[in-house]
Write a protein that holds these residues in place. Structure first.
Motif, PDB file in Angstrom:
ATOM      1  N   MET A  36       1.753 102.269 149.368  1.00  0.00           N
ATOM      2  CA  MET A  36       2.525 102.889 150.452  1.00  0.00           C
ATOM      3  C   MET A  36       3.130 104.202 149.968  1.00  0.00           C
ATOM      4  O   MET A  36       3.170 105.183 150.717  1.00  0.00           O
ATOM      5  CB  MET A  36       3.608 101.948 150.963  1.00  0.00           C
ATOM      6  N   GLY A  37       3.591 104.245 148.724  1.00  0.00           N
ATOM      7  CA  GLY A  37       4.143 105.469 148.164  1.00  0.00           C
ATOM      8  C   GLY A  37       3.124 106.594 148.103  1.00  0.00           C
ATOM      9  O   GLY A  37       3.478 107.763 148.183  1.00  0.00           O
ATOM     10  N   LYS A  38       1.847 106.210 147.987  1.00  0.00           N
ATOM     11  CA  LYS A  38       0.762 107.188 147.950  1.00  0.00           C
ATOM     12  C   LYS A  38       0.185 107.464 149.337  1.00  0.00           C
ATOM     13  O   LYS A  38      -0.767 108.219 149.472  1.00  0.00           O
ATOM     14  CB  LYS A  38      -0.360 106.682 147.047  1.00  0.00           C
ATOM     15  N   GLY A  39       0.756 106.827 150.356  1.00  0.00           N
ATOM     16  CA  GLY A  39       0.285 107.038 151.723  1.00  0.00           C
ATOM     17  C   GLY A  39      -0.999 106.306 152.059  1.00  0.00           C
ATOM     18  O   GLY A  39      -1.655 106.633 153.042  1.00  0.00           O
ATOM     19  N   LYS A  40      -1.365 105.316 151.259  1.00  0.00           N
ATOM     20  CA  LYS A  40      -2.586 104.549 151.524  1.00  0.00           C
ATOM     21  C   LYS A  40      -2.326 103.490 152.589  1.00  0.00           C
ATOM     22  O   LYS A  40      -1.188 103.056 152.794  1.00  0.00           O
ATOM     23  CB  LYS A  40      -3.087 103.893 150.238  1.00  0.00           C
ATOM     24  N   ASN A  41      -3.397 103.057 153.230  1.00  0.00           N
ATOM     25  CA  ASN A  41      -3.280 102.040 154.274  1.00  0.00           C
ATOM     26  C   ASN A  41      -2.988 100.670 153.682  1.00  0.00           C
ATOM     27  O   ASN A  41      -3.464 100.341 152.596  1.00  0.00           O
ATOM     28  CB  ASN A  41      -4.566 101.960 155.089  1.00  0.00           C
ATOM     29  N   ILE A  42      -2.211  99.889 154.411  1.00  0.00           N
ATOM     30  CA  ILE A  42      -1.958  98.495 154.069  1.00  0.00           C
ATOM     31  C   ILE A  42      -2.335  97.658 155.280  1.00  0.00           C
ATOM     32  O   ILE A  42      -2.526  98.182 156.371  1.00  0.00           O
ATOM     33  CB  ILE A  42      -0.483  98.254 153.653  1.00  0.00           C
ATOM     34  N   SER A  43      -2.423  96.363 155.111  1.00  0.00           N
ATOM     35  CA  SER A  43      -2.869  95.499 156.198  1.00  0.00           C
ATOM     36  C   SER A  43      -1.786  95.330 157.257  1.00  0.00           C
ATOM     37  O   SER A  43      -0.589  95.509 156.988  1.00  0.00           O
ATOM     38  CB  SER A  43      -3.271  94.125 155.650  1.00  0.00           C
ATOM     39  N   MET A  44      -2.248  94.951 158.445  1.00  0.00           N
ATOM     40  CA  MET A  44      -1.301  94.656 159.528  1.00  0.00           C
ATOM     41  C   MET A  44      -0.425  93.467 159.140  1.00  0.00           C
ATOM     42  O   MET A  44       0.760  93.432 159.473  1.00  0.00           O
ATOM     43  CB  MET A  44      -2.046  94.361 160.831  1.00  0.00           C
ATOM     44  N   GLU A  45      -0.995  92.516 158.433  1.00  0.00           N
ATOM     45  CA  GLU A  45      -0.229  91.355 157.974  1.00  0.00           C
ATOM     46  C   GLU A  45       0.946  91.798 157.103  1.00  0.00           C
ATOM     47  O   GLU A  45       2.062  91.306 157.251  1.00  0.00           O
ATOM     48  CB  GLU A  45      -1.134  90.411 157.185  1.00  0.00           C
ATOM     49  N   THR A  46       0.696  92.753 156.235  1.00  0.00           N
ATOM     50  CA  THR A  46       1.759  93.273 155.376  1.00  0.00           C
ATOM     51  C   THR A  46       2.809  94.010 156.188  1.00  0.00           C
ATOM     52  O   THR A  46       4.010  93.858 155.949  1.00  0.00           O
ATOM     53  CB  THR A  46       1.164  94.195 154.289  1.00  0.00           C
ATOM     54  N   LEU A  47       2.374  94.784 157.168  1.00  0.00           N
ATOM     55  CA  LEU A  47       3.325  95.481 158.042  1.00  0.00           C
ATOM     56  C   LEU A  47       4.217  94.489 158.783  1.00  0.00           C
ATOM     57  O   LEU A  47       5.433  94.696 158.901  1.00  0.00           O
ATOM     58  CB  LEU A  47       2.583  96.371 159.035  1.00  0.00           C
ATOM     59  N   VAL A  48       3.631  93.399 159.259  1.00  0.00           N
ATOM     60  CA  VAL A  48       4.409  92.373 159.960  1.00  0.00           C
ATOM     61  C   VAL A  48       5.418  91.740 159.005  1.00  0.00           C
ATOM     62  O   VAL A  48       6.583  91.522 159.374  1.00  0.00           O
ATOM     63  CB  VAL A  48       3.481  91.308 160.584  1.00  0.00           C
ATOM     64  N   ARG A  49       5.005  91.462 157.771  1.00  0.00           N
ATOM     65  CA  ARG A  49       5.932  90.879 156.791  1.00  0.00           C
ATOM     66  C   ARG A  49       7.104  91.812 156.525  1.00  0.00           C
ATOM     67  O   ARG A  49       8.254  91.375 156.397  1.00  0.00           O
ATOM     68  CB  ARG A  49       5.194  90.548 155.494  1.00  0.00           C
ATOM     69  N   ILE A  50       6.835  93.109 156.447  1.00  0.00           N
ATOM     70  CA  ILE A  50       7.902  94.091 156.238  1.00  0.00           C
ATOM     71  C   ILE A  50       8.853  94.089 157.433  1.00  0.00           C
ATOM     72  O   ILE A  50      10.082  94.054 157.262  1.00  0.00           O
ATOM     73  CB  ILE A  50       7.314  95.493 155.995  1.00  0.00           C
ATOM     74  N   CYS A  51       8.304  94.114 158.643  1.00  0.00           N
ATOM     75  CA  CYS A  51       9.134  94.101 159.848  1.00  0.00           C
ATOM     76  C   CYS A  51       9.994  92.843 159.916  1.00  0.00           C
ATOM     77  O   CYS A  51      11.174  92.907 160.279  1.00  0.00           O
ATOM     78  CB  CYS A  51       8.274  94.215 161.105  1.00  0.00           C
ATOM     79  N   GLU A  52       9.412  91.713 159.567  1.00  0.00           N
ATOM     80  CA  GLU A  52      10.180  90.455 159.578  1.00  0.00           C
ATOM     81  C   GLU A  52      11.280  90.476 158.532  1.00  0.00           C
ATOM     82  O   GLU A  52      12.414  90.075 158.807  1.00  0.00           O
ATOM     83  CB  GLU A  52       9.243  89.265 159.343  1.00  0.00           C
ATOM     84  N   ALA A  53      10.966  90.962 157.335  1.00  0.00           N
ATOM     85  CA  ALA A  53      11.961  90.996 156.259  1.00  0.00           C
ATOM     86  C   ALA A  53      13.120  91.926 156.591  1.00  0.00           C
ATOM     87  O   ALA A  53      14.273  91.644 156.253  1.00  0.00           O
ATOM     88  CB  ALA A  53      11.301  91.426 154.948  1.00  0.00           C
ATOM     89  N   LEU A  54      12.819  93.030 157.276  1.00  0.00           N
ATOM     90  CA  LEU A  54      13.857  94.015 157.618  1.00  0.00           C
ATOM     91  C   LEU A  54      14.444  93.781 159.011  1.00  0.00           C
ATOM     92  O   LEU A  54      15.371  94.483 159.405  1.00  0.00           O
ATOM     93  CB  LEU A  54      13.287  95.434 157.537  1.00  0.00           C
ATOM     94  N   ASN A  55      13.858  92.818 159.747  1.00  0.00           N
ATOM     95  CA  ASN A  55      14.288  92.543 161.115  1.00  0.00           C
ATOM     96  C   ASN A  55      14.291  93.836 161.937  1.00  0.00           C
ATOM     97  O   ASN A  55      15.299  94.236 162.514  1.00  0.00           O
ATOM     98  CB  ASN A  55      15.662  91.867 161.146  1.00  0.00           C
ATOM     99  N   CYS A  56      13.120  94.490 161.945  1.00  0.00           N
ATOM    100  CA  CYS A  56      12.996  95.759 162.649  1.00  0.00           C
ATOM    101  C   CYS A  56      11.648  95.820 163.354  1.00  0.00           C
ATOM    102  O   CYS A  56      10.806  94.944 163.172  1.00  0.00           O
ATOM    103  CB  CYS A  56      13.141  96.922 161.682  1.00  0.00           C
ATOM    104  N   ASP A  57      11.448  96.871 164.140  1.00  0.00           N
ATOM    105  CA  ASP A  57      10.153  97.034 164.801  1.00  0.00           C
ATOM    106  C   ASP A  57       9.260  97.945 163.969  1.00  0.00           C
ATOM    107  O   ASP A  57       9.690  98.553 162.988  1.00  0.00           O
ATOM    108  CB  ASP A  57      10.304  97.542 166.237  1.00  0.00           C
ATOM    109  N   ILE A  58       8.019  98.039 164.373  1.00  0.00           N
ATOM    110  CA  ILE A  58       7.006  98.781 163.616  1.00  0.00           C
ATOM    111  C   ILE A  58       7.350 100.266 163.501  1.00  0.00           C
ATOM    112  O   ILE A  58       7.009 100.913 162.516  1.00  0.00           O
ATOM    113  CB  ILE A  58       5.603  98.567 164.241  1.00  0.00           C
TER     114      ILE A  58
END
Length: 76
Positions: A36-58
């Protein structure tokens, strides 16, 4: 177009969190954080985990940025 993680870095800063805090909260690997620091793509699953952990939207995590075109660079 490409994905920018700048909203995520801004969200972490606003919450007084470090990337390591995010890694632990969302169960991410150091490689995921590095990508992510290099601007590379990550999976949607990972994005969802981040949103859940931060309790935020995409939109607090990513945004789409326009790629620079030849005209943008040269002004022609």
């Amino acid at each position: 177009m490409h994905i920018s993680y700048q909203p995520l870095w801004n969200t972490l800063k606003e919450r007084g969190m470090r990337k390591e805090d995010l890694r632990l909260a969302a169960g991410l690997t150091t490689n995921m954080i590095a990508n992510m620091g290099k601007g590379k793509n990550i999976s949607m699953e990972t994005l969802v985990r981040i949103c859940e952990a931060l309790n935020c939207d995409i939109f607090s995590v990513i945004e789409l940025k326009q790629n620079k075109t030849f005209e943008d660079i040269t002004g022609e």
